[in-house]
Design a protein around this motif. Structure first.
Motif, PDB file in Angstrom:
ATOM      1  N   MET A   1      37.228  40.962  12.052  1.00 50.07           N
ATOM      2  CA  MET A   1      37.523  41.947  13.071  1.00 50.07           C
ATOM      3  C   MET A   1      36.449  41.838  14.151  1.00 50.07           C
ATOM      4  SD  MET A   1      37.661  46.145  12.704  1.00 50.07           S
ATOM      5  CE  MET A   1      38.358  45.999  11.110  1.00 50.07           C
ATOM      6  N   PRO A   2      36.844  41.564  15.389  1.00 51.08           N
ATOM      7  CA  PRO A   2      35.867  41.470  16.479  1.00 51.08           C
ATOM      8  C   PRO A   2      35.183  42.817  16.709  1.00 51.08           C
ATOM      9  CG  PRO A   2      38.022  40.677  17.190  1.00 51.08           C
ATOM     10  CD  PRO A   2      38.194  41.277  15.842  1.00 51.08           C
ATOM     11  N   GLN A   3      33.876  42.757  16.972  1.00 52.68           N
ATOM     12  CA  GLN A   3      33.139  43.971  17.299  1.00 52.68           C
ATOM     13  C   GLN A   3      32.047  43.632  18.296  1.00 52.68           C
ATOM     14  OE1 GLN A   3      30.094  44.257  13.535  1.00 52.68           O
ATOM     15  NE2 GLN A   3      31.922  45.465  13.430  1.00 52.68           N
ATOM     16  N   LEU A   4      31.693  44.654  19.064  1.00 50.17           N
ATOM     17  CA  LEU A   4      30.675  44.499  20.092  1.00 50.17           C
ATOM     18  C   LEU A   4      29.815  45.750  20.085  1.00 50.17           C
ATOM     19  CD1 LEU A   4      29.635  42.792  22.519  1.00 50.17           C
ATOM     20  CD2 LEU A   4      31.218  44.106  23.947  1.00 50.17           C
ATOM     21  N   ALA A  17      37.723  46.096  17.204  1.00 48.78           N
ATOM     22  CA  ALA A  17      39.116  45.941  17.637  1.00 48.78           C
ATOM     23  C   ALA A  17      39.888  45.169  16.577  1.00 48.78           C
ATOM     24  CB  ALA A  17      39.187  45.213  18.966  1.00 48.78           C
ATOM     25  N   GLU A  18      41.194  45.406  16.603  1.00 51.92           N
ATOM     26  CA  GLU A  18      42.103  44.718  15.683  1.00 51.92           C
ATOM     27  C   GLU A  18      43.465  44.647  16.360  1.00 51.92           C
ATOM     28  OE1 GLU A  18      41.907  45.572  11.221  1.00 51.92           O
ATOM     29  OE2 GLU A  18      43.641  46.733  11.888  1.00 51.92           O
ATOM     30  N   ASP A  19      44.046  43.484  16.393  1.00 54.36           N
ATOM     31  CA  ASP A  19      45.382  43.302  16.972  1.00 54.36           C
ATOM     32  C   ASP A  19      45.509  43.890  18.378  1.00 54.36           C
ATOM     33  OD1 ASP A  19      46.260  41.988  14.646  1.00 54.36           O
ATOM     34  OD2 ASP A  19      46.770  43.913  13.694  1.00 54.36           O
ATOM     35  N   THR A  36      35.097  40.186  23.169  1.00 54.61           N
ATOM     36  CA  THR A  36      36.445  39.900  23.658  1.00 54.61           C
ATOM     37  C   THR A  36      36.630  40.667  24.958  1.00 54.61           C
ATOM     38  OG1 THR A  36      37.515  41.801  22.584  1.00 54.61           O
ATOM     39  CG2 THR A  36      37.295  39.756  21.262  1.00 54.61           C
ATOM     40  N   PRO A  37      37.646  40.324  25.764  1.00 55.09           N
ATOM     41  CA  PRO A  37      37.872  41.097  26.993  1.00 55.09           C
ATOM     42  C   PRO A  37      38.082  42.593  26.703  1.00 55.09           C
ATOM     43  CG  PRO A  37      39.076  39.031  27.104  1.00 55.09           C
ATOM     44  CD  PRO A  37      38.510  39.132  25.705  1.00 55.09           C
ATOM     45  N   LEU A  38      38.816  42.928  25.643  1.00 52.87           N
ATOM     46  CA  LEU A  38      39.046  44.335  25.311  1.00 52.87           C
ATOM     47  C   LEU A  38      37.739  45.026  24.947  1.00 52.87           C
ATOM     48  CD1 LEU A  38      40.741  46.829  24.686  1.00 52.87           C
ATOM     49  CD2 LEU A  38      41.184  45.855  22.406  1.00 52.87           C
TER      50      LEU A  38
END
Length: 163
Positions: A1-4, A17-19, A36-38
């Motif tokens: 799962m991407p995280q920032l 974020a997820e999906d 990620t951009p989001l």
């Protein structure tokens, strides 16, 4: 799962974020950083919030929770910035109990963006808060919104400077 993670006035926050949707916001610095951009946009919107430039978030959200929790979290998003509602107010609105509202509020996986800090105890008492340093963090968030909300709508005198 991407995280920032991002540094804010209330400490490090980590957005996950997820999906293609934000699913969590946690206190502290996340171990795995994947921009990620989001997540960049979410971090930018959070910074704007803390700078008093934004009171509403425009992000796709997908918090994991029961249908009842989803209803409570939707009601939280309807509370205008700089305002509060009591657990009892939300209980009447959702035809539930203040205790059930409090439990759902405390399980909000995306605090600040889903503004659980805008819910107070009866009589306007600040009540608890599960994020950051507890009630003091809640007071900071409410103060940011009250000052930020006013700053967004008060005309600036071109002859004055801001601190």
């Amino acid at each position: 799962m991407p995280q920032l993670s991002c540094l804010t006035p209330i400490g490090d926050l980590t957005i996950s974020a997820e999906d293609g949707a934000i699913v969590a916001l946690d206190w502290g610095r996340g171990r795995d950083q994947e921009e990620t951009p989001l997540l960049r946009e979410a971090a930018t919107q959070l910074q704007d919030y803390f700078d008093g430039l934004r009171t509403v978030f425009d992000l796709p959200l997908a918090p994991h929770g029961s249908p009842f929790q989803q209803r409570v979290w939707a009601a939280l998003r309807d509370i205008p910035a700089g305002e509060t509602r009591s657990y009892g107010d939300l209980a009447r609105l959702l035809q539930s109990s203040a205790r059930a509202i409090g439990q759902a509020n405390g399980r909000n996986p995306i605090p600040i963006i889903i503004p659980c800090h805008r819910v107070v105890a009866s009589g306007g008492r600040i009540g608890g808060y599960s994020g950051g340093d507890g009630a003091s963090t809640k007071r900071i968030l409410l103060g940011i919104e009250q000052r930020g909300h006013a700053a967004l709508f008060l005309p600036q005198d071109p002859g004055t400077t801001s601190p």
